[in-house]
Design an enzyme around this catalytic site. Structure first.
Site, mmCIF file in Angstrom:
data_model
loop_
_atom_site.group_PDB
_atom_site.id
_atom_site.type_symbol
_atom_site.label_atom_id
_atom_site.label_comp_id
_atom_site.label_asym_id
_atom_site.label_seq_id
_atom_site.Cartn_x
_atom_site.Cartn_y
_atom_site.Cartn_z
ATOM 1 N N PRO A 2 0.832 -1.205 0.000
ATOM 2 C CA PRO A 2 0.000 0.000 0.000
ATOM 3 C C PRO A 2 0.867 1.256 0.000
ATOM 4 O O PRO A 2 1.867 1.338 0.712
ATOM 5 C CB PRO A 2 -0.795 -0.122 1.297
ATOM 6 C CG PRO A 2 -0.828 -1.584 1.594
ATOM 7 C CD PRO A 2 0.494 -2.111 1.104
ATOM 8 N N GLU A 3 0.490 2.226 -0.823
ATOM 9 C CA GLU A 3 1.214 3.482 -0.915
ATOM 10 C C GLU A 3 0.370 4.592 -0.280
ATOM 11 O O GLU A 3 -0.650 4.315 0.351
ATOM 12 C CB GLU A 3 1.556 3.769 -2.373
ATOM 13 C CG GLU A 3 2.409 2.668 -3.009
ATOM 14 C CD GLU A 3 2.743 2.930 -4.465
ATOM 15 O OE1 GLU A 3 2.783 4.116 -4.871
ATOM 16 O OE2 GLU A 3 2.951 1.954 -5.213
#
Length: 276
Positions: A2-3
């Site tokens: 996840p960014e």
């Protein structure tokens, strides 16, 4: 992994569901998920009775300000925070459970087991135990992310621009997906040497970083593999991505097939026509 948009989406969801709620009790099911303190009993007993004041995001970290102390979470590659009923079936890879009133639970599910929890029992800055926070660069939506700052970071670097964008000490939160997207929108080839970029290119890239992150947040993030909102819903950005995950598909601008290369061990997508 996840960014920024995915972590921001989770952060906003947590604030809607858990702000002002009291953690009644906790249970750590996988000891190595707990980065700090090293005692499960200290964590479970100490965090009980604490009210969640507000969740914050710093880079890819989630930080809950409590009535006393801080709770830190890093989802890493496959971590998911899910807001569920306590009597719902327990997922196979559940690692931490936080229990609330009215039969609700915040459940941390992590297949690859790289995700981490920190609990700081006093009101010292969370950086004192979540040491990764000390290394983060500016936030892309912050006033500190200026052209001058960005140019200074790039001008002496001999790294390719894709690899530099993945360096969290430069801009916090940008990862593989959105680096590719921003480089496409700014018309820059990913293997361009950072120090060779001219000011107009740097200005375009800075704007593109902000735009693609904002667009993805509005779409609820990207669900290519493990990412889910706290309610278990997928993000919708993948369907509108410019280049990421689209090798062989026509460019949305010029119809040239999207290509892929490896840079720094990471898959990198680009359009051979639109980027130079």
């Amino acid at each position: 992994m996840p960014e920024l948009p995915e972590v921001e989406t989770v952060c906003r969801g947590l604030n809607k569901t858990t702000s002002a709620l009291i953690i009644k009790s906790a249970r750590v099911l996988l000891p190595r998920t707990l980065a700090y303190p090293d005692s499960i009993a200290s964590f479970e007993q100490g965090i009980a009775g604490k009210k969640i004041i507000q969740w914050h995001r710093r880079g890819k970290y989630l930080l809950a300000q409590l009535s006393r102390g801080w709770l830190g979470v890093h989802l890493r590659m496959t971590g998911q925070l899910l807001w569920v009923n306590q009597d719902s079936a327990l997922q196979k890879h559940t690692r931490v459970r936080l229990f609330f009133d009215e039969g609700k639970e915040l459940r941390f599910v992590d297949t690859r087991t790289f995700g981490k929890f920190w609990w700081l029992e006093n009101d010292s800055p969370p950086e004192t135990v979540v040491t990764g926070l000390q290394k983060l660069g500016v936030e892309p939506f912050s006033p500190q992310f200026t052209i001058q700052y960005f140019q200074e970071k790039l001008k002496k670097s001999r790294r390719n621009i894709k690899t530099l964008l993945l360096d969290q000490s430069v801009v916090a939160g940008v990862g593989n997906i959105y680096a590719d997207e921003a480089l496409f929108k700014s018309g820059i080839m990913p293997n361009t040497i950072s120090g060779n970029l001219k000011l107009p290119q740097i200005e375009k890239l800075r704007t593109a970083i902000i735009e693609v992150l904002d667009d993805s947040i509005k779409a609820g993030g990207t669900s290519f593999s493990d990412f889910l909102h706290i309610t278990g819903v997928n993000g919708n950005y993948a369907g509108k991505a410019w280049v990421y995950g689209r090798k062989g598909e026509p460019c949305r601008i010029c119809s040239t097939p999207i290509d892929k290369m490896k840079l720094g061990g990471r898959s990198t997508h680009f359009c051979p026509q639109c980027q130079s």
